[in-house]
Motif scaffolding. Structure first.
Motif, PDB file in Angstrom:
ATOM      1  N   ILE A 283     -26.020  46.346  62.226  1.00  6.37           N
ATOM      2  CA  ILE A 283     -27.134  45.657  61.514  1.00  6.37           C
ATOM      3  C   ILE A 283     -26.574  45.154  60.227  1.00  6.37           C
ATOM      4  N   CYS A 284     -25.811  45.857  59.388  1.00  6.77           N
ATOM      5  CA  CYS A 284     -25.229  45.276  58.115  1.00  6.77           C
ATOM      6  C   CYS A 284     -24.079  44.208  58.667  1.00  6.77           C
ATOM      7  N   THR A 285     -23.560  44.352  59.311  1.00  7.15           N
ATOM      8  CA  THR A 285     -22.344  43.455  60.025  1.00  7.15           C
ATOM      9  C   THR A 285     -23.265  42.010  60.329  1.00  7.15           C
ATOM     10  N   LYS A 286     -24.155  42.263  60.865  1.00  3.39           N
ATOM     11  CA  LYS A 286     -24.773  40.946  61.441  1.00  3.39           C
ATOM     12  C   LYS A 286     -25.572  40.321  60.399  1.00  3.39           C
ATOM     13  N   ALA A 287     -26.122  41.028  59.370  1.00  5.79           N
ATOM     14  CA  ALA A 287     -26.654  40.603  58.135  1.00  5.79           C
ATOM     15  C   ALA A 287     -25.670  39.631  57.068  1.00  5.79           C
ATOM     16  N   VAL A 288     -24.482  40.057  57.345  1.00 11.84           N
ATOM     17  CA  VAL A 288     -23.550  39.169  56.371  1.00 11.84           C
ATOM     18  C   VAL A 288     -23.172  37.924  57.253  1.00 11.84           C
ATOM     19  N   GLU A 289     -23.134  38.006  58.612  1.00 10.24           N
ATOM     20  CA  GLU A 289     -23.148  36.634  59.054  1.00 10.24           C
ATOM     21  C   GLU A 289     -24.388  35.896  59.117  1.00 10.24           C
ATOM     22  N   CYS A 290     -25.473  36.438  58.841  1.00  8.29           N
ATOM     23  CA  CYS A 290     -26.751  35.686  58.640  1.00  8.29           C
ATOM     24  C   CYS A 290     -26.791  34.942  57.211  1.00  8.29           C
ATOM     25  N   PHE A 291     -26.021  35.900  56.360  1.00 10.78           N
ATOM     26  CA  PHE A 291     -26.079  35.649  54.944  1.00 10.78           C
ATOM     27  C   PHE A 291     -24.988  34.225  54.790  1.00 10.78           C
ATOM     28  N   VAL A 292     -23.967  34.245  55.454  1.00  5.37           N
ATOM     29  CA  VAL A 292     -23.150  33.402  55.337  1.00  5.37           C
ATOM     30  C   VAL A 292     -23.361  31.800  56.144  1.00  5.37           C
ATOM     31  N   ALA A 293     -24.221  31.953  57.158  1.00  5.37           N
ATOM     32  CA  ALA A 293     -24.737  30.862  57.703  1.00  5.37           C
ATOM     33  C   ALA A 293     -25.337  29.906  56.648  1.00  5.37           C
ATOM     34  N   ASN A 294     -26.039  30.369  55.587  1.00  2.00           N
ATOM     35  CA  ASN A 294     -26.886  29.676  54.749  1.00  2.00           C
ATOM     36  C   ASN A 294     -25.894  29.556  53.365  1.00  2.00           C
ATOM     37  N   GLN A 295     -24.714  29.695  53.371  1.00  2.00           N
ATOM     38  CA  GLN A 295     -23.869  29.695  52.092  1.00  2.00           C
ATOM     39  C   GLN A 295     -24.021  28.365  51.374  1.00  2.00           C
ATOM     40  N   ASP A 296     -24.348  27.272  52.052  1.00  2.00           N
ATOM     41  CA  ASP A 296     -24.486  25.920  51.190  1.00  2.00           C
ATOM     42  C   ASP A 296     -25.463  25.867  50.529  1.00  2.00           C
ATOM     43  N   ALA A 297     -26.650  26.425  50.984  1.00  2.00           N
ATOM     44  CA  ALA A 297     -28.061  26.437  50.245  1.00  2.00           C
ATOM     45  C   ALA A 297     -27.857  27.602  49.201  1.00  2.00           C
ATOM     46  N   ILE A 298     -27.496  28.653  49.548  1.00  2.00           N
ATOM     47  CA  ILE A 298     -27.060  29.851  48.646  1.00  2.00           C
ATOM     48  C   ILE A 298     -26.424  29.388  47.530  1.00  2.00           C
ATOM     49  N   GLY A 299     -25.401  28.445  47.672  1.00  2.00           N
ATOM     50  CA  GLY A 299     -24.379  28.242  46.636  1.00  2.00           C
ATOM     51  C   GLY A 299     -25.057  27.221  45.676  1.00  2.00           C
ATOM     52  N   GLU A 300     -25.939  26.189  46.203  1.00  2.00           N
ATOM     53  CA  GLU A 300     -26.708  25.453  45.503  1.00  2.00           C
ATOM     54  C   GLU A 300     -27.813  25.999  44.622  1.00  2.00           C
ATOM     55  N   GLU A 301     -28.466  27.068  45.004  1.00  2.00           N
ATOM     56  CA  GLU A 301     -29.322  27.849  44.468  1.00  2.00           C
ATOM     57  C   GLU A 301     -28.577  28.551  43.370  1.00  2.00           C
ATOM     58  N   VAL A 302     -27.622  29.319  43.326  1.00  2.00           N
ATOM     59  CA  VAL A 302     -26.833  29.805  42.229  1.00  2.00           C
ATOM     60  C   VAL A 302     -26.423  28.863  41.325  1.00  2.00           C
ATOM     61  N   THR A 303     -26.078  27.481  41.648  1.00  2.00           N
ATOM     62  CA  THR A 303     -25.838  26.639  40.527  1.00  2.00           C
ATOM     63  C   THR A 303     -26.967  26.213  39.772  1.00  2.00           C
ATOM     64  N   TRP A 304     -28.100  25.982  40.430  1.00  2.00           N
ATOM     65  CA  TRP A 304     -29.394  25.608  39.698  1.00  2.00           C
ATOM     66  C   TRP A 304     -29.996  26.565  38.903  1.00  2.00           C
ATOM     67  N   MET A 305     -29.881  28.100  39.347  1.00  2.00           N
ATOM     68  CA  MET A 305     -30.418  29.173  38.549  1.00  2.00           C
ATOM     69  C   MET A 305     -29.888  29.348  37.464  1.00  2.00           C
ATOM     70  N   MET A 306     -28.382  29.762  37.648  1.00  2.00           N
ATOM     71  CA  MET A 306     -27.491  30.237  36.497  1.00  2.00           C
ATOM     72  C   MET A 306     -26.327  29.380  35.989  1.00  2.00           C
ATOM     73  N   GLY A 307     -26.025  28.168  36.637  1.00  2.00           N
ATOM     74  CA  GLY A 307     -25.207  27.273  35.901  1.00  2.00           C
ATOM     75  C   GLY A 307     -24.008  27.493  36.378  1.00  2.00           C
ATOM     76  N   ARG A 308     -23.601  28.170  37.433  1.00  2.00           N
ATOM     77  CA  ARG A 308     -21.956  27.988  37.693  1.00  2.00           C
ATOM     78  C   ARG A 308     -21.723  26.711  38.593  1.00  2.00           C
ATOM     79  N   PRO A 309     -20.668  26.143  38.030  1.00  2.00           N
ATOM     80  CA  PRO A 309     -20.250  24.852  38.898  1.00  2.00           C
ATOM     81  C   PRO A 309     -20.366  24.924  40.450  1.00  2.00           C
ATOM     82  N   MET A 310     -20.797  24.004  40.863  1.00  2.00           N
ATOM     83  CA  MET A 310     -21.010  23.842  42.393  1.00  2.00           C
ATOM     84  C   MET A 310     -19.583  24.341  43.117  1.00  2.00           C
ATOM     85  N   ALA A 311     -18.340  23.740  42.467  1.00  2.41           N
ATOM     86  CA  ALA A 311     -17.072  23.984  42.956  1.00  2.41           C
ATOM     87  C   ALA A 311     -16.798  25.570  43.305  1.00  2.41           C
ATOM     88  N   TYR A 312     -17.487  26.395  42.654  1.00  4.75           N
ATOM     89  CA  TYR A 312     -17.104  27.722  42.676  1.00  4.75           C
ATOM     90  C   TYR A 312     -18.085  28.556  43.203  1.00  4.75           C
TER      91      TYR A 312
END
Length: 461
Positions: free
Chosen positions: A51-80
């Protein structure tokens, strides 16, 4: 219903708005977690790993949206921001892979007429309180091993990064984790303390400030439960005269200014042997001038805003106080046009002529500022490195590995790096000393914090 807002440092607008959990929701969540834990613990470890392995896969599948959210919530450059997803995968995968060995029973030598062994059994429900600066990396350190060990988990994330809690739980739900095994709550400070005091919580994993850690200890006093506290840092680096200077400078500057200096284990003070001091300072200036300060949603930005204007103002005040006490600033803020007062956008800065009489060398900064102090030898460097209330990480740069190891033995820190810094190897114990906290995450040792030993002593009749 009381609500909270997440103000993005990008432009000061409201990015997220959520209601705080009500008392009824909190109590129901705690009860569900306690009920679900018995079934979750009974599942074979292989099932929890899957289950944990599958959860990691599900998490990675949304990495673009996750990265954008991190940028807007706390300010880290999108490139990172994708780097945090990669780090999440590295840590989670390592903990999944080592779980069978880390959680295996300890079988004792044969004793005539007896069978004896020690099992590592789950604690119950683990309450994880995560910060905004590395919202996924700090949380995964405790969440994945806690789940693998058979605990249920309730996650409370910073009000600055509430979507991170929702994303993590959603990934595990999509992966098929049984209902109520992993839940999140959006909580006020008062309700966070109340949850820690609830009889069903058997461990608190907290990452945050020193005052926050003290609050945790007060909240759980007399409950006889474990706490993992990852708190502040004022991490030092030392560049010896025999270091490979270019690599040392590049490494320290990146360790000081990545994430706009908002890293618990970022480099905040640098000690340099007098023989190479001028060279180190000059190379540092040139590197810092290459940063591009600006909106983090601009792909060319390499240095984003701090999380809020108050944080930037704290760094500005600490810098100005040091200058008033005799320090010299080496970077002209006008080189960074995005640097503006009364905003979270702050130019990086190097300070020389600093001493430990200045707050900038003793008090956590958590911003894009590095003090550089000249030393005459190893003993002076060690004395200054250890002259701190904190002890999270420290870095030594030398081409003499044997000498570096000798020095590392004398450094008061949970992790000592040689010729690198600002990195968590999931195979190593992540731990702080002094006011940097207590307890441990990652590595096989980290599982010990999230389980308890249970002895089995059987007499054959």
């Amino acid at each position: 219903m009381e609500r909270f807002q997440t103000i993005t440092p990008v432009d000061g607008s409201v990015y997220v708005e959520r209601p705080y959990a009500t008392a009824n929701v909190i109590n129901l969540t705690l009860e569900k977690a306690q009920t679900a834990q018995t079934h979750w613990q009974a599942l074979p470890l292989e099932a929890r790993q899957a289950i944990c392995t599958k959860a990691v896969e599900c998490f990675v599948a949304n990495q673009d949206a996750i990265g954008e959210e991190v940028t807007w919530m706390m300010g880290r450059p999108m490139a990172y921001t994708k780097g945090e997803v990669a780090g999440f995968v590295e840590r989670a995968t390592h903990m999944i892979n080592i779980a069978p060995e880390a959680l295996a029973p300890i079988m004792l030598p044969e004793k005539q007429g007896f069978r004896r062994y020690i099992k590592r059994v789950p604690l119950g429900t683990v309450f994880v309180v995560a910060p905004w600066n590395y919202p996924y990396l700090t949380a995964v350190n405790a969440i994945v091993p806690a789940l693998l060990a058979g605990n249920t988990v309730i996650l409370k994330h910073s009000a600055q990064t509430p979507l991170c809690a929702e994303r993590m739980v959603a990934a595990f739900v999509e992966a098929g984790i049984p209902e109520d095994v992993f839940q999140y709550l959006h909580l006020s400070h008062a309700d966070t303390e109340s949850v820690m005091q609830h009889h069903s919580i058997r461990h608190v994993a907290f990452t945050g400030s020193v005052p926050g850690g003290a609050m945790v200890e007060r909240a759980v006093a007399g409950r006889f439960i474990g706490t993992g506290l990852e708190l502040g840092g004022k991490d030092p680096a030392y560049i010896r005269q025999d270091a490979e200077i270019k690599n040392a400078v590049e490494t320290v500057i990146d360790g000081a200014f990545f994430n706009s200096g908002q890293s618990c284990c970022g480099m905040e003070r640098l000690y340099v042997h007098e023989d190479v001091y001028d060279d180190v300072v000059n190379q540092s200036i040139e590197l810092v001038k290459q940063y591009k300060l600006g909106r983090p949603d601009n792909p060319e930005t390499s240095l984003g805003p701090l999380v809020r204007t108050a944080s930037a103002d704290f760094v500005r005040a600490q810098t100005q106080e040091a200058i008033n006490q005799g320090a010299k600033a080496l970077i002209d803020p006008h080189h960074f046009p995005a640097d503006q007062p009364n905003t979270p956008y702050l130019a990086p800065q190097l300070l020389v002529n600093v001493t430990h009489a200045m707050r900038v060398m003793t008090e956590e900064t958590f911003g894009p500022l590095l003090g550089i102090q000249k030393v005459k030898d190893d003993d002076e460097a060690l004395r200054l490195m250890n002259d701190s209330e904190f002890g999270l990480t420290a870095a030594i740069f030398t081409q003499d590995e044997a000498r570096g190891e000798q020095l590392a033995e004398r450094v008061e820190a949970g992790t000592v790096f040689l010729n690198r810094c600002d990195y968590l190897d999931p195979a190593l114990a992540w731990v702080g000393i002094k006011n940097s906290g207590r307890g441990c995450t990652l590595s096989q040792v980290g599982f010990e914090q999230l389980t308890r030993p249970k002895s089995f002593h059987f007499k054959r009749v």
